[in-house]
Structure formats: structure tokens, C-alpha cells
Design a protein around this motif. Structure first.
Motif, PDB file in Angstrom:
ATOM      1  N   UNK A  64      15.699   3.796  -8.858  1.00  0.00           N
ATOM      2  CA  UNK A  64      14.252   3.968  -8.913  1.00  0.00           C
ATOM      3  C   UNK A  64      13.644   2.572  -9.034  1.00  0.00           C
ATOM      4  N   UNK A  65      12.678   2.259  -8.161  1.00  0.00           N
ATOM      5  CA  UNK A  65      12.090   0.923  -8.133  1.00  0.00           C
ATOM      6  C   UNK A  65      10.647   0.941  -8.612  1.00  0.00           C
ATOM      7  N   UNK A  66      10.335   0.020  -9.501  1.00  0.00           N
ATOM      8  CA  UNK A  66       8.968  -0.173  -9.962  1.00  0.00           C
ATOM      9  C   UNK A  66       8.581  -1.618  -9.642  1.00  0.00           C
ATOM     10  N   UNK A  67       7.776  -1.776  -8.591  1.00  0.00           N
ATOM     11  CA  UNK A  67       7.352  -3.107  -8.153  1.00  0.00           C
ATOM     12  C   UNK A  67       6.051  -3.484  -8.833  1.00  0.00           C
ATOM     13  N   UNK A  68       5.862  -4.789  -9.070  1.00  0.00           N
ATOM     14  CA  UNK A  68       4.625  -5.316  -9.608  1.00  0.00           C
ATOM     15  C   UNK A  68       4.242  -6.538  -8.795  1.00  0.00           C
ATOM     16  N   UNK A  69       2.976  -6.637  -8.459  1.00  0.00           N
ATOM     17  CA  UNK A  69       2.467  -7.759  -7.668  1.00  0.00           C
ATOM     18  C   UNK A  69       1.061  -8.089  -8.145  1.00  0.00           C
ATOM     19  N   UNK A  70       0.706  -9.371  -8.061  1.00  0.00           N
ATOM     20  CA  UNK A  70      -0.664  -9.760  -8.408  1.00  0.00           C
ATOM     21  C   UNK A  70      -1.569  -9.799  -7.177  1.00  0.00           C
ATOM     22  N   UNK A  71      -1.062  -9.325  -6.043  1.00  0.00           N
ATOM     23  CA  UNK A  71      -1.855  -9.241  -4.821  1.00  0.00           C
ATOM     24  C   UNK A  71      -2.467  -7.855  -4.699  1.00  0.00           C
ATOM     25  N   UNK A  72      -3.747  -7.761  -5.018  1.00  0.00           N
ATOM     26  CA  UNK A  72      -4.452  -6.471  -4.925  1.00  0.00           C
ATOM     27  C   UNK A  72      -4.423  -5.940  -3.492  1.00  0.00           C
ATOM     28  N   UNK A  73      -4.551  -6.838  -2.513  1.00  0.00           N
ATOM     29  CA  UNK A  73      -4.518  -6.441  -1.108  1.00  0.00           C
ATOM     30  C   UNK A  73      -3.204  -5.739  -0.772  1.00  0.00           C
ATOM     31  N   UNK A  74      -2.092  -6.332  -1.153  1.00  0.00           N
ATOM     32  CA  UNK A  74      -0.780  -5.765  -0.839  1.00  0.00           C
ATOM     33  C   UNK A  74      -0.582  -4.437  -1.560  1.00  0.00           C
ATOM     34  N   UNK A  75      -0.888  -4.399  -2.846  1.00  0.00           N
ATOM     35  CA  UNK A  75      -0.706  -3.173  -3.619  1.00  0.00           C
ATOM     36  C   UNK A  75      -1.571  -2.047  -3.051  1.00  0.00           C
ATOM     37  N   UNK A  76      -2.839  -2.334  -2.787  1.00  0.00           N
ATOM     38  CA  UNK A  76      -3.730  -1.304  -2.233  1.00  0.00           C
ATOM     39  C   UNK A  76      -3.262  -0.817  -0.861  1.00  0.00           C
ATOM     40  N   UNK A  77      -2.826  -1.740  -0.016  1.00  0.00           N
ATOM     41  CA  UNK A  77      -2.351  -1.378   1.322  1.00  0.00           C
ATOM     42  C   UNK A  77      -1.134  -0.458   1.244  1.00  0.00           C
ATOM     43  N   UNK A  78      -0.186  -0.790   0.367  1.00  0.00           N
ATOM     44  CA  UNK A  78       1.029   0.020   0.247  1.00  0.00           C
ATOM     45  C   UNK A  78       0.711   1.364  -0.407  1.00  0.00           C
ATOM     46  N   UNK A  79      -0.108   1.351  -1.464  1.00  0.00           N
ATOM     47  CA  UNK A  79      -0.447   2.605  -2.138  1.00  0.00           C
ATOM     48  C   UNK A  79      -1.195   3.563  -1.217  1.00  0.00           C
ATOM     49  N   UNK A  80      -2.134   3.035  -0.438  1.00  0.00           N
ATOM     50  CA  UNK A  80      -2.919   3.881   0.468  1.00  0.00           C
ATOM     51  C   UNK A  80      -2.182   4.163   1.773  1.00  0.00           C
ATOM     52  N   UNK A  81      -1.107   3.373   2.011  1.00  0.00           N
ATOM     53  CA  UNK A  81      -0.319   3.490   3.240  1.00  0.00           C
ATOM     54  C   UNK A  81      -1.219   3.350   4.470  1.00  0.00           C
ATOM     55  N   UNK A  82      -2.132   2.368   4.389  1.00  0.00           N
ATOM     56  CA  UNK A  82      -3.089   2.178   5.472  1.00  0.00           C
ATOM     57  C   UNK A  82      -3.670   0.772   5.435  1.00  0.00           C
ATOM     58  N   UNK A  83      -3.880   0.200   6.632  1.00  0.00           N
ATOM     59  CA  UNK A  83      -4.616  -1.047   6.779  1.00  0.00           C
ATOM     60  C   UNK A  83      -5.266  -1.058   8.153  1.00  0.00           C
ATOM     61  N   UNK A  84      -6.446  -1.635   8.229  1.00  0.00           N
ATOM     62  CA  UNK A  84      -7.117  -1.829   9.519  1.00  0.00           C
ATOM     63  C   UNK A  84      -6.720  -3.161  10.134  1.00  0.00           C
ATOM     64  N   UNK A  85      -6.182  -4.062   9.310  1.00  0.00           N
ATOM     65  CA  UNK A  85      -5.828  -5.404   9.767  1.00  0.00           C
ATOM     66  C   UNK A  85      -4.590  -5.339  10.669  1.00  0.00           C
ATOM     67  N   UNK A  86      -4.780  -5.683  11.929  1.00  0.00           N
ATOM     68  CA  UNK A  86      -3.691  -5.588  12.913  1.00  0.00           C
ATOM     69  C   UNK A  86      -2.484  -6.447  12.539  1.00  0.00           C
ATOM     70  N   UNK A  87      -2.703  -7.562  11.865  1.00  0.00           N
ATOM     71  CA  UNK A  87      -1.593  -8.435  11.461  1.00  0.00           C
ATOM     72  C   UNK A  87      -0.737  -7.793  10.365  1.00  0.00           C
ATOM     73  N   UNK A  88      -1.335  -6.911   9.563  1.00  0.00           N
ATOM     74  CA  UNK A  88      -0.607  -6.313   8.447  1.00  0.00           C
ATOM     75  C   UNK A  88       0.084  -4.996   8.811  1.00  0.00           C
ATOM     76  N   UNK A  89      -0.301  -4.385   9.925  1.00  0.00           N
ATOM     77  CA  UNK A  89       0.281  -3.086  10.303  1.00  0.00           C
ATOM     78  C   UNK A  89       1.807  -3.151  10.439  1.00  0.00           C
ATOM     79  N   UNK A  90       2.379  -4.123  11.183  1.00  0.00           N
ATOM     80  CA  UNK A  90       3.845  -4.141  11.271  1.00  0.00           C
ATOM     81  C   UNK A  90       4.516  -4.451   9.928  1.00  0.00           C
ATOM     82  N   UNK A  91       3.838  -5.212   9.070  1.00  0.00           N
ATOM     83  CA  UNK A  91       4.396  -5.511   7.745  1.00  0.00           C
ATOM     84  C   UNK A  91       4.438  -4.244   6.905  1.00  0.00           C
ATOM     85  N   UNK A  92       3.360  -3.467   6.927  1.00  0.00           N
ATOM     86  CA  UNK A  92       3.321  -2.201   6.207  1.00  0.00           C
ATOM     87  C   UNK A  92       4.379  -1.251   6.745  1.00  0.00           C
TER      88      UNK A  92
END
Length: 130
Positions: A64-92
């Protein structure tokens, strides 16, 4: 449960980048500094999560993994499983693919001051690229 702290750093935007990963397993801890090449700061943050997931897959499979990050952008993107930013889509998409190997994957935003170990390791990775 494995606690994983990640941080990305960049000398420019884009610029030489690095990832810092600090993993706590019971009373043990593991530290990784990984040079990433030319990325923006946000991309480096996403790559830090990806590199940490790869390390967990190799060393702590099926945990079981519990990740922590100080990047609100990354955390929000992963939690919502969504981004409009084309550069971040393949990363997600890659992050999504990597975390499906684990029974549970959580990610939480933390303030910078609580992420000092991962920050130190990311800065170390930057020095390795210069």
C-alpha cells in the motif's frame, strides 16, 4: 504502508532537472536522487512521482503506497485523474499505469517544510547534472 515523499527541482523553466525521493518503510528509510534532464519544474514534479512508483514496483511490490508531494498541481491532477494541459496528459497516463500495480495508491499534498528530505535529494540530483 509505505510512505513516499517526492520532489522535483529545475534550474530553469525548462532547465536541468532532478527528482528527490524519500521512502519510509517502518523504521527504515531510503533516499534517491535522480537526474532527469531538461524539464520544466512541473514536469520534474511529475517525473519524481513516476520514478518513485518505479522504485516501489522494484523494491516494494504489492504494498500500500501513501505518496506525499508539495506540488499542488501534481497532487490535484493525480487525484482528479484529469488535466487540460497537453504536456501533462502523457505524464498522468504513465503515472496511472504505474500505480495500477499496487492494491492501494494514495497521494496527498503537504507543505514544503514537511518535504525537506525529498527537496534536499532533488537538489542533490541537480548538482549531479551540472
Amino acid at each position: 504502508m509505505i510512505e513516499v515523499y517526492t520532489d522535483g527541482a529545475s534550474t530553469g523553466n525548462p532547465g536541468k532537472s532532478g527528482a528527490g525521493i524519500y521512502i519510509k518503510v517502518n523504521k527504515e528509510h531510503y533516499e534517491y536522487s535522480i537526474p532527469l534532464g531538461e524539464l520544466t519544474n512541473h514536469e520534474a514534479e511529475f517525473h519524481a512521482v513516476m520514478e518513485a512508483l518505479k522504485l516501489c514496483k522494484a523494491h516494494f511490490p504489492a504494498e500500500i503506497l501513501s505518496f506525499r508531494s508539495d506540488s499542488k498541481l501534481v497532487v490535484d491532477t493525480i487525484e482528479k485523474d484529469f488535466t487540460k494541459n497537453k504536456a501533462f496528459i502523457p505524464l498522468l497516463e504513465e503515472i496511472r499505469e504505474l500505480y495500477t500495480d499496487f492494491p492501494y495508491f494514495f497521494i496527498k499534498w503537504i507543505p514544503e517544510k514537511q518535504n525537506s528530505n525529498a527537496d534536499r535529494l532533488a537538489r542533490k540530483a541537480l548538482r549531479m547534472t551540472l
